[in-house]
Design an enzyme around this catalytic site. Structure first.
Site, PDB file in Angstrom:
ATOM      1  CE1 TYR A 280      -4.560  -2.306   4.835  1.00 35.17           C
ATOM      2  CE2 TYR A 280      -3.615  -0.181   4.235  1.00 35.17           C
ATOM      3  CZ  TYR A 280      -4.143  -1.405   3.862  1.00 35.17           C
ATOM      4  OH  TYR A 280      -4.247  -1.730   2.533  1.00 35.17           O
TER       5      TYR A 280
ATOM      6  CB  SER B 259      -0.862  -0.010   1.270  1.00 32.88           C
ATOM      7  OG  SER B 259      -1.455   1.253   1.473  1.00 32.88           O
TER       8      SER B 259
HETATM    9  P1  NDP Z   1     -11.273  -6.580   0.512  1.00 29.76           P
HETATM   10  O1  NDP Z   1     -11.612  -6.173   1.907  1.00 29.76           O
HETATM   11  O2  NDP Z   1     -12.211  -6.262  -0.591  1.00 29.76           O
HETATM   12  O3  NDP Z   1     -10.956  -8.145   0.468  1.00 29.76           O
HETATM   13  C1  NDP Z   1     -10.126  -8.673   1.450  1.00 29.76           C
HETATM   14  C2  NDP Z   1     -10.065 -10.161   1.324  1.00 29.76           C
HETATM   15  O4  NDP Z   1      -9.299 -10.665   2.446  1.00 29.76           O
HETATM   16  C3  NDP Z   1     -11.445 -10.815   1.391  1.00 29.76           C
HETATM   17  O5  NDP Z   1     -11.457 -11.912   0.531  1.00 29.76           O
HETATM   18  C4  NDP Z   1     -11.514 -11.263   2.851  1.00 29.76           C
HETATM   19  O6  NDP Z   1     -12.363 -12.343   3.090  1.00 29.76           O
HETATM   20  C5  NDP Z   1     -10.059 -11.688   3.071  1.00 29.76           C
HETATM   21  N1  NDP Z   1      -9.782 -11.773   4.502  1.00 29.76           N
HETATM   22  C6  NDP Z   1      -9.882 -10.806   5.439  1.00 29.76           C
HETATM   23  N2  NDP Z   1      -9.628 -11.318   6.653  1.00 29.76           N
HETATM   24  C7  NDP Z   1      -9.378 -12.644   6.470  1.00 29.76           C
HETATM   25  C8  NDP Z   1      -9.095 -13.718   7.340  1.00 29.76           C
HETATM   26  N3  NDP Z   1      -9.037 -13.551   8.662  1.00 29.76           N
HETATM   27  N4  NDP Z   1      -8.890 -14.945   6.820  1.00 29.76           N
HETATM   28  C9  NDP Z   1      -8.982 -15.144   5.494  1.00 29.76           C
HETATM   29  N5  NDP Z   1      -9.277 -14.166   4.606  1.00 29.76           N
HETATM   30  C10 NDP Z   1      -9.480 -12.937   5.108  1.00 29.76           C
HETATM   31  O7  NDP Z   1      -9.823  -5.942   0.254  1.00 29.76           O
HETATM   32  P2  NDP Z   1      -9.162  -5.472  -1.136  1.00 29.76           P
HETATM   33  O8  NDP Z   1      -9.465  -6.444  -2.190  1.00 29.76           O
HETATM   34  O9  NDP Z   1      -9.467  -4.052  -1.305  1.00 29.76           O
HETATM   35  O10 NDP Z   1      -7.619  -5.565  -0.761  1.00 29.76           O
HETATM   36  C11 NDP Z   1      -6.764  -6.591  -1.241  1.00 29.76           C
HETATM   37  C12 NDP Z   1      -5.346  -6.288  -0.775  1.00 29.76           C
HETATM   38  O11 NDP Z   1      -4.911  -5.054  -1.356  1.00 29.76           O
HETATM   39  C13 NDP Z   1      -5.252  -6.108   0.736  1.00 29.76           C
HETATM   40  O12 NDP Z   1      -4.048  -6.676   1.198  1.00 29.76           O
HETATM   41  C14 NDP Z   1      -5.223  -4.600   0.915  1.00 29.76           C
HETATM   42  O13 NDP Z   1      -4.561  -4.218   2.090  1.00 29.76           O
HETATM   43  C15 NDP Z   1      -4.498  -4.150  -0.338  1.00 29.76           C
HETATM   44  N6  NDP Z   1      -4.785  -2.793  -0.763  1.00 29.76           N
HETATM   45  C16 NDP Z   1      -6.061  -2.433  -1.194  1.00 29.76           C
HETATM   46  C17 NDP Z   1      -6.299  -1.151  -1.627  1.00 29.76           C
HETATM   47  C18 NDP Z   1      -7.651  -0.715  -2.114  1.00 29.76           C
HETATM   48  O14 NDP Z   1      -7.819   0.493  -2.394  1.00 29.76           O
HETATM   49  N7  NDP Z   1      -8.624  -1.590  -2.243  1.00 29.76           N
HETATM   50  C19 NDP Z   1      -5.237  -0.129  -1.634  1.00 29.76           C
HETATM   51  C20 NDP Z   1      -3.969  -0.601  -1.160  1.00 29.76           C
HETATM   52  C21 NDP Z   1      -3.763  -1.885  -0.757  1.00 29.76           C
HETATM   53  P3  NDP Z   1     -13.956 -12.132   3.309  1.00 29.76           P
HETATM   54  O15 NDP Z   1     -14.528 -12.163   1.933  1.00 29.76           O
HETATM   55  O16 NDP Z   1     -14.371 -13.270   4.146  1.00 29.76           O
HETATM   56  O17 NDP Z   1     -14.117 -10.798   3.993  1.00 29.76           O
END
Ligand code: NDP
Length: 253
Positions: free
Chosen positions: A165, A152
Site C-alpha cells: 500500500y 496517503s
Molecule cells: P474504501 O475502502 O472505503 O472505498 C474504496 C473504494 O474503492 C470502494 O468504492 C471500492 O469498491 C473501490 N474499489 C476497490 N477495489 C476496486 C476494484 N477492483 N475495482 C473497482 N473499484 C474498487 O476506501 P476509502 O474511501 O477509505 O479510500 C479512498 C481513497 O483514499 C483510497 O485510494 C485510499 O487509499 C485513500 N486513503 C484513505 C484513507 C482513509 O483513512 N480512509 C487515508 C489515506 C488514503 P467496493 O465498494 O466494491 O468495495
C-alpha cells in the site's frame, strides 16, 4: 482546509469518480452532485453504484451515469472500450477523481503475500495509469480539467508494515508529478489529495482497534475535494494536498 465554495462551484462540470460506491469516493459523488456537477461513477459493485445513483436522484441533482468496472481484472482493451463508451455519451470531461483503492495486508515486507502485492499495485497504480491514459483525450477537450489522485501519508514517508500500500502510494505521487510536468501550461492540472485518517471501511481494516468516532468523516474532508476539483484551484498543479493538514499520521489517540 477552510474553503467555502460557492454553491454553483461545479455547475456545468462533467466529472468522473472511481471508487464511488463507498467511503470517500461515495461522499465526493454526493458532494460534487450537490455543487452542480454531472457525474460518471465507476465502481466494482453495480448494486452499490445504483444506490449512490438513487441517493443523488433524491437530492434532486443531475442524473448520474454508472459504470460497473473491476479495476483488478480489467485489461488494457477494457479501458479503451470504457473510454469509447464514455466518449459516446459525453463530449468532454472536466474532472477525474481516482478514489478507488485497495489496502492489501498490514504485514512486514518479509511476509507480504506476493499475489496480494500485485493486486494492490494493479488497483492503486496500474489502473490509475490505464484509466487516465484512456480518458486523457476527453480531459484535454475541457477548457479547464482537474485530474486528482488519492495519496496517503505513507506515500510520502514509508512506515513499517504498510508494504504494498505504501509503495503504491509513492508510485501514485510519482504518476501525479510526471503527468503534472507533462501537461504544465495546458488546460489540464494534476494533483493528489491525501485524505488523512478518515472514517471508512478501509481505515477500519487498517486500524481495527481504533475508535472510529475519533476520526473525521468523509463529509468533513470535502472542502479539499471541492477546492481541488473546482476552478479556484486552476493554477495549482503538481501539488499533493492534505485534507487534514494538522493531523499527525498514524492511529488516532
Ligand atoms: P474504501 O475502502 O472505503 O472505498 C474504496 C473504494 O474503492 C470502494 O468504492 C471500492 O469498491 C473501490 N474499489 C476497490 N477495489 C476496486 C476494484 N477492483 N475495482 C473497482 N473499484 C474498487 O476506501 P476509502 O474511501 O477509505 O479510500 C479512498 C481513497 O483514499 C483510497 O485510494 C485510499 O487509499 C485513500 N486513503 C484513505 C484513507 C482513509 O483513512 N480512509 C487515508 C489515506 C488514503 P467496493 O465498494 O466494491 O468495495
Amino acid at each position: 482546509m477552510h474553503y467555502q465554495p460557492p454553491s454553483n462551484l461545479l455547475n456545468n462540470k462533467i466529472i468522473m469518480i472511481t471508487g464511488a460506491s463507498d467511503g470517500i469516493g461515495k461522499e465526493a459523488a454526493l458532494t460534487y452532485a450537490r455543487y452542480g456537477a454531472q457525474l460518471l461513477l465507476l465502481g466494482r459493485s453495480e448494486a452499490k453504484l445504483k444506490q449512490v445513483q438513487q441517493d443523488i436522484a433524491v437530492q434532486g441533482s443531475h442524473p448520474v451515469l454508472i459504470f460497473p468496472f473491476d479495476l483488478l481484472t480489467a485489461k488494457t482493451s477494457d479501458y479503451q472500450a470504457l473510454a469509447e463508451d464514455i466518449a459516446n455519451k459525453i463530449e468532454h470531461l472536466d474532472g477525474l477523481l481516482h478514489s478507488a483503492g485497495l489496502l492489501g495486508e498490514i504485514a512486514p515486507i518479509s511476509t507480504q503475500d506476493p499475489e496480494l502485492w500485485h493486486q494492490v499495485m494493479q488497483v492503486n497504480v496500474n489502473a490509475g495509469f490505464m484509466l487516465t491514459q484512456a480518458l486523457l483525450p476527453l480531459l484535454l477537450k475541457s477548457s479547464k480539467a482537474s485530474l486528482v489522485f488519492s495519496s496517503s501519508g505513507v506515500g510520502r514517508k514509508g512506515r513499517r508494515g504498510w508494504g504494498a500500500y505504501s509503495v503504491s502510494k509513492f508510485a501514485t505521487e510519482g504518476l501525479m508529478q510526471v503527468l503534472a510536468d507533462e501537461y504544465q501550461g495546458t488546460s489540464l492540472r494534476v494533483n493528489c489529495i491525501n485524505p488523512g485518517g478518515t472514517r471508512t471501511s478501509m481505515r477500519a481494516s487498517a486500524f481495527p482497534q481504533e475508535d472510529p468516532g475519533l476520526l473525521k468523516t468523509p463529509a468533513d474532508i470535502m472542502p479539499t475535494y471541492l477546492y481541488v476539483m473546482g476552478d479556484d484551484s486552476s493554477n495549482e498543479s503538481g501539488v499533493s494536498f492534505d485534507a487534514q493538514p494538522n493531523r499527525i499520521p498514524g492511529a488516532a489517540k
